[in-house]
Write an enzyme that holds these catalytic residues in place. Structure first.
Site, PDB file in Angstrom:
ATOM      1  N   SER A   1       0.826  -1.212   0.000  1.00  0.00           N
ATOM      2  CA  SER A   1       0.000   0.000   0.000  1.00  0.00           C
ATOM      3  C   SER A   1       0.860   1.262   0.000  1.00  0.00           C
ATOM      4  O   SER A   1       1.557   1.534  -0.958  1.00  0.00           O
ATOM      5  CB  SER A   1      -0.963  -0.037   1.183  1.00  0.00           C
ATOM      6  OG  SER A   1      -1.797   1.084   1.170  1.00  0.00           O
TER       7      SER A   1
ATOM      8  N   ASP B   1      -6.249   2.178  -3.446  1.00  0.00           N
ATOM      9  CA  ASP B   1      -7.550   2.030  -2.779  1.00  0.00           C
ATOM     10  C   ASP B   1      -7.971   3.297  -2.046  1.00  0.00           C
ATOM     11  O   ASP B   1      -9.119   3.438  -1.658  1.00  0.00           O
ATOM     12  CB  ASP B   1      -7.599   0.794  -1.847  1.00  0.00           C
ATOM     13  CG  ASP B   1      -6.565   0.809  -0.754  1.00  0.00           C
ATOM     14  OD1 ASP B   1      -5.669   1.672  -0.773  1.00  0.00           O
ATOM     15  OD2 ASP B   1      -6.645  -0.060   0.137  1.00  0.00           O
TER      16      ASP B   1
ATOM     17  N   ASP C   1      -2.882   6.622  -3.044  1.00  0.00           N
ATOM     18  CA  ASP C   1      -1.848   5.884  -2.320  1.00  0.00           C
ATOM     19  C   ASP C   1      -1.277   4.800  -3.255  1.00  0.00           C
ATOM     20  O   ASP C   1      -1.723   4.658  -4.405  1.00  0.00           O
ATOM     21  CB  ASP C   1      -2.378   5.319  -0.991  1.00  0.00           C
ATOM     22  CG  ASP C   1      -3.188   4.053  -1.172  1.00  0.00           C
ATOM     23  OD1 ASP C   1      -3.840   3.895  -2.226  1.00  0.00           O
ATOM     24  OD2 ASP C   1      -3.175   3.198  -0.260  1.00  0.00           O
TER      25      ASP C   1
ATOM     26  N   ASP D   1      -1.370   1.542  -3.708  1.00  0.00           N
ATOM     27  CA  ASP D   1      -2.126   0.459  -4.350  1.00  0.00           C
ATOM     28  C   ASP D   1      -3.502   0.902  -4.835  1.00  0.00           C
ATOM     29  O   ASP D   1      -4.320   0.077  -5.241  1.00  0.00           O
ATOM     30  CB  ASP D   1      -2.232  -0.773  -3.439  1.00  0.00           C
ATOM     31  CG  ASP D   1      -3.037  -0.524  -2.191  1.00  0.00           C
ATOM     32  OD1 ASP D   1      -2.985   0.610  -1.671  1.00  0.00           O
ATOM     33  OD2 ASP D   1      -3.735  -1.451  -1.719  1.00  0.00           O
TER      34      ASP D   1
HETATM   35 MG    MG Z   1      -3.787   1.299   0.178  1.00  0.00          MG
END
Ligand code: MG
Length: 464
Positions: A108, A257, A253, A255
């Site tokens: 992440s 999400d 961010d 990744d």
């Molecule tokens: Mg994330």
């Protein structure tokens, strides 16, 4: 002989609140990742299928190859979706209904030396704690001379295409935009060299807005900014929005999400503020449950109450929020860190969906983004942290709970006290010997006073 090192991963595997996390080639090595693959394979049993993907971290291919090897050797088939954002794989797992599990190889927002594995259930949500325990046990009980299937029963490997197209198509399906106004919007997009680079232009083209991208080449070393969207890391985005006279900016961010917005004046807004903007629009018609963790500002409660809808506070953590949404049949949830969960699309954090929802509000209301934020009740934030002894954390939280008896409190996760028209959240750090006191108030002074009051409570509770 492969060197094993001395990571705690050699003894046991421990899931964090964000799945499996560690430093590449220290914790997550070819040996430990193959063993994780075999442990998951043993847990799922022969004949199961999983789909996996990575972000652009440099260690992604190494970790992925080892995981695939472990899974296939256990008789589990593997589909490789390539580089896709976390919410895209989650959506694909749920809708394709072909996989027992999904594995997202990402850390992440963590620094580039980290990597990790988010383990996703067949419903597209992170696996519940019971399944984490079962995988941890399978890892601990793993033996080098395990009873592996014979050669003709090892798993089958495939490449999986179409995950991004499925994701973008479904975001568009759940987006309510006024197409006549979309071309008037100019978005500055900052994927921070993260995996959002893999699809964002495709989505922006479908939304019909003008856009300019920065830090838009995939680079798992994150050379331009840290991959956590913060007021500091999004400074270039803020400046670019002002220079270009753009409608707004969005930073993702690592990744993809979570998404954080910068308004047309270049002002950074935390995720609970952009969530409140979306709510202010959505709750004109929707009057049922809204979910948010205790880390959000009282602002969210104000907006929900003003529209006659119902608010459920939860513990911090995306899995808790997702599961509670499903229990209450809530249509939407949001977090201060930029997580927006929109159930008509999927009940998980989704940065692409957050972008589409904001474009929807702006095109339908045909206004500047700054006016949407100005229309909300104004809260000031103040955050302080204090060092404590690790062993005192439980004692402190229990004494703070006693000390605030008689106040309006939530004790789901730390202690959140509603006071003086604002609130203060007193909560231990999950990883460090620290407590945090986060306050919001109608004035700067109230926020500071509440935060200091929280720190005083922690100091009192720390005494022997
Ligand atoms: Mg994330």
């Amino acid at each position: 002989m492969i060197p094993l090192g001395d990571s705690p991963f050699l003894q046991e595997l421990k899931f964090t609140t964000n799945g499996i996390r560690g430093v590449a080639n220290v914790d997550l090595t070819p040996y430990t990742c193959t063993r994780i693959g075999q442990a998951i394979g043993t847990y799922l049993k022969k004949g199961a299928s999983v789909v996996l993907c990575t972000d652009y971290r440099t260690s992604g291919p190494m970790i992925k190859s080892a995981l695939i090897s472990g899974l296939l050797s256990s008789g589990v088939s593997v589909s490789d979706a390539g580089h896709v954002p976390t919410p895209a794989l989650q959506k694909f797992i749920k809708d394709s209904a072909r996989f027992s599990m999904g594995l997202i190889i990402t850390a992440s927002h963590n620094p580039p030396e980290f990597n990790g594995i988010k383990v996703i259930d067949s419903d597209g949500i992170e696996i519940p704690p019971k399944k984490e325990d079962d995988i941890e046990k399978a890892y601990k009980n793993w033996k080098a001379d395990a009873d592996l299937p014979s050669w003709e029963k090892t798993g089958v490997f495939n490449n999986e295409s179409g995950v991004i197209n499925h994701y973008v198509k479904n975001i568009m399906h759940n987006t309510n935009i006024n197409k006549d106004n979309a071309h008037k919007i100019h978005v500055i997009v900052d994927p921070g060299n993260g995996v959002t680079c893999s699809y964002i232009q495709n989505l922006l083209d479908c939304l019909g807005v003008k856009y300019t991208t920065i830090f838009d080449t995939p680079d798992g070393r994150f050379p331009n900014r840290v991959s956590e969207p913060t007021p500091e890391s999004l400074q270039v985005l803020s400046r670019k929005v002002v220079e270009e006279g753009a409608s707004f900016g969005i930073g993702f961010d690592g990744d993809g999400d979570r998404a954080i917005f910068v308004d047309n004046n270049g002002i950074f807004h935390w995720g609970d503020e952009s969530f409140a903007v979306i709510l202010d629009d959505l709750l004109e018609t929707y009057k049922n449950w809204v979910v948010t963790p205790v880390s959000s500002s009282v602002l969210v409660e104000d907006v929900v109450k003003a529209h006659g809808a119902k608010l459920e506070w939860t513990k911090v953590g995306s899995i808790t929020v997702s599961r509670r949404m499903l229990e209450l049949d809530a249509i939407i949830a949001g977090e201060e860190n930029g997580g927006i969960f929109y159930k008509p699309h999927q009940p998980v954090r989704d940065g692409g969906m957050a972008l589409a929802l904001i474009v929807g509000v702006l095109t339908r209301q045909s206004c500047e983004m700054t006016s949407l934020f100005k229309a909300l009740p104004k809260y000031f934030l103040h955050k302080e942290t204090i060092q404590v002894k690790q062993k005192d954390k439980e004692k402190i939280i229990s004494r703070v709970k006693d000390a605030v008896k008689g106040e309006t409190v939530l004790t789901l996760d730390g202690v959140k006290v509603f006071k003086d028209g604002g609130s203060v959240l007193i909560r231990p750090s999950g990883t460090e010997p620290k407590f945090r006191s986060f306050a919001d108030g109608k004035t700067k002074e109230i926020a500071e006073q509440l935060s200091k009051w929280g720190i005083d409570l922690i100091k009192q509770a720390s005494k022997d």
